[in-house]
Design an enzyme around this catalytic site. Structure first.
Site, PDB file in Angstrom:
ATOM      1  N   CYS A  88     -91.672   6.064  13.616  1.00 60.98           N
ATOM      2  CA  CYS A  88     -91.498   6.453  12.214  1.00 60.98           C
ATOM      3  C   CYS A  88     -90.903   7.850  12.103  1.00 60.98           C
ATOM      4  O   CYS A  88     -90.191   8.155  11.146  1.00 60.98           O
ATOM      5  CB  CYS A  88     -92.824   6.364  11.464  1.00 60.98           C
ATOM      6  SG  CYS A  88     -94.150   7.390  12.152  1.00 60.98           S
ATOM      7  N   HIS A 101     -98.155   9.843  10.001  1.00 67.78           N
ATOM      8  CA  HIS A 101     -97.103   8.865   9.721  1.00 67.78           C
ATOM      9  C   HIS A 101     -96.002   9.556   8.927  1.00 67.78           C
ATOM     10  O   HIS A 101     -96.274  10.367   8.037  1.00 67.78           O
ATOM     11  CB  HIS A 101     -97.679   7.692   8.924  1.00 67.78           C
ATOM     12  CG  HIS A 101     -96.655   6.654   8.576  1.00 67.78           C
ATOM     13  ND1 HIS A 101     -95.972   5.939   9.537  1.00 67.78           N
ATOM     14  CD2 HIS A 101     -96.187   6.218   7.369  1.00 67.78           C
ATOM     15  CE1 HIS A 101     -95.138   5.100   8.948  1.00 67.78           C
ATOM     16  NE2 HIS A 101     -95.253   5.255   7.640  1.00 67.78           N
TER      17      HIS A 101
END
Length: 856
Positions: A296, A812
């Site tokens: 990510c 994230h």
């Protein structure tokens, strides 16, 4: 080795003749015919030309298989992909097991490894059935079965040359064979032409209907309206597609680059006369990137770069190919730039909702090993490498001259030194990244001993802004006093706890917390600091405990007790259900071995008095206290650390060992024991009265103010003393000095990238995340107050944001980016792309900000 009677030279010639015959035959064979091809053995290691066909050969060992496949793969790479050649799709799970069995590594030329038994078990038969689409039973006589949609290379499948497939099939059997052909994309004579294996062919499509890019009738025959923009690079277009008359282009090069994405829609328009805008123009950047495993960080950075208009236009229009510098030792031989351009075309011209950046990921792993594997990395570090790596790949300077660093002692005008330093930089670096995305710092270093001044002007492409944050950490602590009967008789004494907010060094310990409380005058004896979680004592914090281990949401309760005492924690329970739920903060009771049980119970009474409403109308306070003593004894039970009664527990009133004349030593309690009070029936809980100290009130009033970019720039330009690990060498003193350094902005680029330094070291090893809010403008960021060279065009508008959620190492990344045609914002969360309001882009998760200079 195979023994033959021919000489080595004759063997080589015979092998070449037979290989040519077999190649001609395979071009017309069906997949079943291909399966019967012979295996090739290598007469001499690493010599592909000496392959000799051997029928009915025994299955080679793992090391021999590796050597054979390695040679065949190398031969295929040297030969290159030619239009019309066959490749075979093989299940990646099986291919991975074969690689483990043989020790094979794609692209590696090392010698054979250990035998199979030392590595992994032998793979089963080849099974490609999981790759097939069960909804389609159509089997083409040439390419084989239909694949499931959306399969990912190097994740679901792997492509191997025909010779490799033939060898593996004879060794292991299985199937089915899934053949695919190499096709050409674009105009063969154009520099952007390339070949690739068409994994998802258009079965049944008449290829003769494809547009001939050389034909004048097919290329830009009709002028476009004056207001039209090229669908590739957004520049003013000159004409439209010659077949469907829909898409506008500025040049033949842009149409060639877009043709492979447009041709299917073009045919649909010719047949049906209509198509959606997404089908015609592609997704125009609104395409997700699949997560390959903790990637990510890469996806978020790539999406923000993808929405940098000047950069994306340069790559989509293939202008970058004019500057490819394949001999630059600081670059990747042009591979990173080429892979990045191909990915951009998938993002902007393709119609898939998400694509897989596996090819670019492999290039990063090859040239930047720090990003290899599938661990989480820092998006800012990846961005820095991409900007440098892509720049070196398209650096127009083929031979960099040696240039000494330009330095000033402050006697010359900044303008002269800065101009010369930029000129020297451009003599070694010329690219679109330098022209659009690089600026210039002014760095001033002053020697603390001789006052020597050193001024340099250095290039940058990302400004890292430290968040204004002092060296202290602020903790909320509830201080509970030690209560006595004398205090209860004195009506002026506050009997409840007080909430403080203390400042302690970030690298300090619990001792610093207690000293901070002493400074407020609230602690006068020994004290016990506890971490209270869900109304129970989760742990008692020792003095040596580092503040860094205390979480920001931990509830800290500090109890004041007499020196040298043992302690008992008394929990509050409420309700008739078993186990009864806990509530409130525990009470701490102190005792010594000579303390009697009666004295202990009276100390409990003094702690409970602030929690109940006493009726002193009958006999005054003393009799009210006696009634409370008798009542409490019936509601207090011996418990464990979790607040549940120990087995066989009875109330203190019925506990034989707990008698008024007995001492605490005879009771047998440990140094840290637990009791529980059941607040039920005739014992009513009234709750404590908590004082809020001024320290907590002031912080709460200013806590929501947050930071601005102006605060960050002020911190960035403030002088700082270098630490002892980063000393500066003074060529006057001839010594390393702890100098003072000041960083300032002198020249700003058209694309301004700001990185908020949200990660800082809280000790020698551990870094922590700073979640504080930094307010930044969506439009109209005026950089004039922060830049020394204040010229026109100092106003910037935001177009993308890289976000980080969570903590360091367990977070994230996502991205926000603006569509420049519609001015609408979108959030990019790996494969997911959804609209988002502009206001939502400003949050405490913002990590990297992307601004572009506002056009005059």
């Amino acid at each position: 080795m195979v023994e033959v009677e021919l000489s080595e030279q004759e063997q080589l010639k015979a092998a070449k003749r037979k290989n040519r015959k077999k190649a001609k035959k395979r071009d017309s064979d069906s997949p079943q015919d291909v399966e019967t091809l012979p295996v090739y053995r290598i007469e001499r290691p690493n010599v592909a030309e000496t392959l000799v066909p051997v029928k009915e050969a025994p299955i080679p060992t793992a090391a021999q298989q590796k050597e054979i496949i390695q040679s065949l793969m190398l031969q295929s790479q040297q030969h290159g992909m030619k239009v019309g050649e066959k490749f075979y799709v093989i299940a990646y799970k099986w291919w991975e097991s074969w690689c483990e069995y043989t020790g094979y590594s794609a692209g590696s030329n090392e010698s054979p490894t250990a035998p199979a038994a030392a590595l992994s078990s032998k793979p089963p038969t080849i099974n490609n059935k999981p790759l097939l689409d069960p909804a389609c039973n159509m089997i083409d006589s040439v390419v084989g079965s239909t694949l499931l949609p959306g399969l990912v290379d190097h994740s679901d499948y792997f492509l191997v040359p025909a010779e490799v497939w033939s060898a593996l099939l004879i060794w292991y059997g299985g199937g089915p064979a899934i053949c695919r052909f190499v096709v050409g994309v674009g105009e063969p004579q154009s520099p952007q032409y390339f070949t690739r294996v068409e994994v998802y062919p258009e079965v049944g499509t008449d290829s003769s209907s494809d547009v001939d890019m050389e034909s004048d009738d097919a290329v830009l025959p009709a002028p476009a309206p004056p207001t039209s923009k090229c669908v590739v690079c957004a520049r003013p277009s000159r004409s439209r597609c010659g077949l469907c008359k829909t898409n506008s282009y500025c040049s033949k090069g842009c149409q060639s680059a877009h043709w492979k994405f447009h041709k299917t829609v073009c045919k649909t328009l010719q047949n049906n006369g209509s198509a959606s805008m997404v089908e015609i123009h592609g997704r125009r950047g609104q395409t997700g990137l699949r997560n390959l495993g903790n990637t990510c960080f890469m996806n978020a950075a790539l999406q923000c770069l993808s929405h940098t208009p000047v950069l994306t236009t340069h790559f989509l229009s293939n202008k970058y190919q004019e500057d490819l510098n394949k001999d630059n030792v600081l670059g990747t031989g042009g591979q990173l730039a080429t892979e990045y351009a191909l990915l951009l075309k998938e993002l902007w011209f393709g119609t898939a909702t998400s694509v897989t950046p596996s090819t670019l990921k492999r290039s990063l792993a090859r040239y930047a090993p720090q990003f290899s594997g599938y661990q989480q990395h820092d998006a800012q570090e990846l961005l820095a490498y991409l900007l440098d790596g892509l720049h070196e790949d398209v650096n127009r300077v083929l031979k960099k001259p040696y240039i000494e660093i330009q330095e000033s002692n402050g006697t010359q005008p900044d303008e002269v030194i800065a101009k010369q330093a930029w000129h020297n930089h451009c003599m070694r670096n010329q690219s679109i990244f330098v022209e659009e995305m690089q600026g210039q710092f002014k760095s001033t270093v002053v020697c603390p001993t001789c006052a020597r001044i050193s001024i340099t002007f250095d290039p940058f492409n990302v400004i890292q802004l430290e968040l204004p944050n002092d060296a202290n950490r602020y903790l909320e602590v509830l201080s509970v006093p030690h209560l006595t009967q004398t205090m209860h008789l004195d009506k002026t004494v506050h009997l409840g706890p007080t909430q403080f907010r203390v400042a302690v060094p970030k690298r300090g310990s619990v001792t610093h917390v207690k000293k901070a409380l002493e400074a407020f005058g609230c602690i006068k004896k020994q004290y016990v600091l506890c971490d209270v979680y869900q109304s129970m004592v989760y742990r008692v914090l020792p003095d040596a405990e580092r503040v860094a281990r205390i979480r920001s949401d931990d509830r800290l309760v500090c109890y004041d007790v007499p020196p040298g005492s043992g302690v008992v924690f008394c929990y509050h329970r409420k309700g008739d259900s078993l186990p009864a739920p806990l509530f409130g903060d525990p009470i701490l009771l102190s005792y010594t071995p000579t303390t009697t049980c009666e004295e202990f119970m009276w100390s409990l009474v003094y702690q409970v008095i602030p929690l109940v409403a006493l009726d002193e109308s009958e006999g005054g306070a003393k009799k009210a206290h006696v009634r409370l003593l008798k009542l409490l004894a019936k509601h207090v039970f011996l418990a464990n650390q979790d607040g549940a009664n120990v087995p066989g527990a009875v109330s203190l009133d019925d506990w034989n060992a707990f008698q008024p004349g007995a001492t605490m030593a005879s009771v047998g309690l440990s140094d840290c024991a637990y009791f529980a009070i059941d607040w039920t029936g005739d014992l009513k809980y009234n709750g404590p009265s908590i004082d809020i100290h001024a320290s907590a009130v002031q912080v709460k009033a200013t806590k929501t103010n947050g930071l601005t970019l102006a605060d960050c720039f002020k911190k960035f330009t403030s002088p700082e003393e270098l630490d002892e690990d980063n000393l500066w060498y003074c060529n006057v003193c001839k010594e390393q000095r702890q100098a003072t350094k000041t960083m300032e902005l002198y020249k700003l680029p058209n694309v301004l990238i700001l990185s908020l330094k949200r990660f800082e070291y809280r000790n020698e090893v551990v870094r922590e995340k700073l979640d504080m809010m930094v307010d930044f403008p969506l439009e109209g960021l005026d950089m004039a107050p922060f830049c020394l060279s204040t010229k026109e065009g100092m106003v910037y508008d935001l177009y993308a944001v890289t976000n980080h959620y969570g903590s360091m190492g367990f977070g994230h990344y996502t991205a926000y980016a603006k569509d420049h045609d519609t001015n609408l914002w979108y959030t990019f969360d790996d494969s997911s792309v959804t609209p988002v309001s502009a206001a939502q882009t400003v949050s405490n998760a913002a990590y990297i900000l992307y601004y572009k200079r506002r056009e005059a």
